[in-house]
Design an enzyme around this catalytic site. Sequence first.
Site, short mmCIF file in Angstrom:
data_model
loop_
_atom_site.label_atom_id
_atom_site.label_comp_id
_atom_site.label_asym_id
_atom_site.label_seq_id
_atom_site.Cartn_x
_atom_site.Cartn_y
_atom_site.Cartn_z
N SER A 176 1.23 -1.43 -2.90
CA SER A 176 1.77 -2.77 -3.14
C SER A 176 3.25 -2.76 -2.75
CB SER A 176 1.55 -3.20 -4.59
OG SER A 176 1.70 -4.59 -4.73
N ASP A 441 -8.37 -8.18 -1.08
CA ASP A 441 -7.00 -8.28 -1.59
C ASP A 441 -6.22 -9.39 -0.88
OD1 ASP A 441 -4.50 -7.76 -2.68
OD2 ASP A 441 -4.10 -6.07 -1.34
N HIS A 466 -6.91 -4.61 -4.09
CA HIS A 466 -5.52 -4.16 -4.03
C HIS A 466 -5.41 -2.68 -4.37
CE1 HIS A 466 -1.37 -5.33 -3.63
NE2 HIS A 466 -1.04 -4.88 -4.82
#
Length: 500
Positions: A176, A441, A466
Amino acid sequence: MLLTKIDTVVFVTVLLVAQCTATIPHFLNGRPKNGMLGKPKARDTTAPLPKDQWFEQKVDNFNDANTKTWQQRYFVNDQFYEEGGPVFIMLGGEGPLAPIWMVEGAWVNYAQALNAMMFSIEHRFYGKSHPTMDMSTENLQFLSSEQALADTGNFIQYAKQRYGLHDNKWISFGGSYSGSLSAWLRLKYPHLIYGAVATSAPLLALIDFKTYLGVTEASLGTTGPVCNTEISKATAAVESLITTDSGRMQLKTMFKLCEDINPANIYDVANFYSLLAGNFEGVVQYNRDNRDFEGGVGGNITIDTLCGVMNDTSRGSAIERYAMINSMILSTYGENCLDISYKSMIDDLRKTDWNSSAAAGGRQWLYQTCTEFGFFQTSDLEDQPFGHGFPLNFSVQQCMDIYGSQFNADLINKGINRTNTNYGAQDIKASRIIFPNGSIDQWHALGKLLDLPDGSVAIFINGTAHCANMYPPSPDDPEGLVQARQLIKSLITIWTLPLA
């Protein structure tokens, strides 16, 4: 819609499931309470975890006249290391650094196979790494991706000396936002980082991340077209009921609101719409990963769960099933009611003490979005089923209300332009970076999906969410995820060969 009538009022995006006892959202700008990279599940809950280690950093890496310093937390695991092996460093992101990552996760398997030394380093202003006495807006000027990258460079130089790692190849990891940092570290400090794995890394900063709802819709649509159609029906019913006194009382009961809906309070109304969308967004973002439940929607709630409810017409009208989803999420978090109060949320996010609820990371991450990235997940996309009740102006207002009126759209866009110029956005030019992304995601829309000619590789994993490739393998993992982990290991192996 109500908000579109007020051009001069600016608002803020909150994509979350709200708390009743602490009003900072569970899901703020795509970020669960403890950060976008969660904790992996522990296979052995009795195994000891590495202890906190500390390294002295400068408060301002770019001003030698500022001699103030602070202590940054890091972890080390040398159980697999053999002399000459590679060094792995996992970068912390917008949440506390979890020591469980030092003994669990795919990168641990890579380290064991390649005899790597392992470090992880906590991001300044998150977790226990406090560069300043509090989180005042004045102090948050020292919170930025550039400062964090410089911190990592300083740490690498320190670790080389302390641990005798002078000639080893360093590989960075992150997921991320910390995935972005991993790629940017390779870009900006190629003399220190030989290769990087940048999982689910948003590289393009932009103020209106409206495609977030587009990917949400597409991911829900993997179960068939009915789910989005029923959500659209439910949204229309909410929009109709909110226009009358009796309708608002009905909504309060159905959605277990903590207080009455005041139609004159456009902030609360927008917050209500964003919370209902957030019930679905969080589940989609982390669908079927192998995290421990810790502030992100977890347990057995998946896309199939949500759409199973929305598609089952025997369970009532579309809005009744929409409300069932809301009750399901409230129950997951152990909450009795849905708090739509914009003022309460803002008041909590204004808190600057390290012992406050804001210190979990909500105040810090929102500051970074207001100054560097944007990433505001708005309802501005025309073709999506959640309505248009929380547009971009709702996002910008939060920046202004929390940090000051100067944090307007113009300032936000200047910061975004600087970020994209500094790092190259999706046109990043650097070798030996792996960019894994999952099709489910929403953040893949801002990532790198094509290989670079200089040897950086994009891995697009169908059916995963994710940061899924970072978590420990599971027998239920789809084949694409299994292959992605194998490819990542193969590339790192090639990079770290003595003659590579």
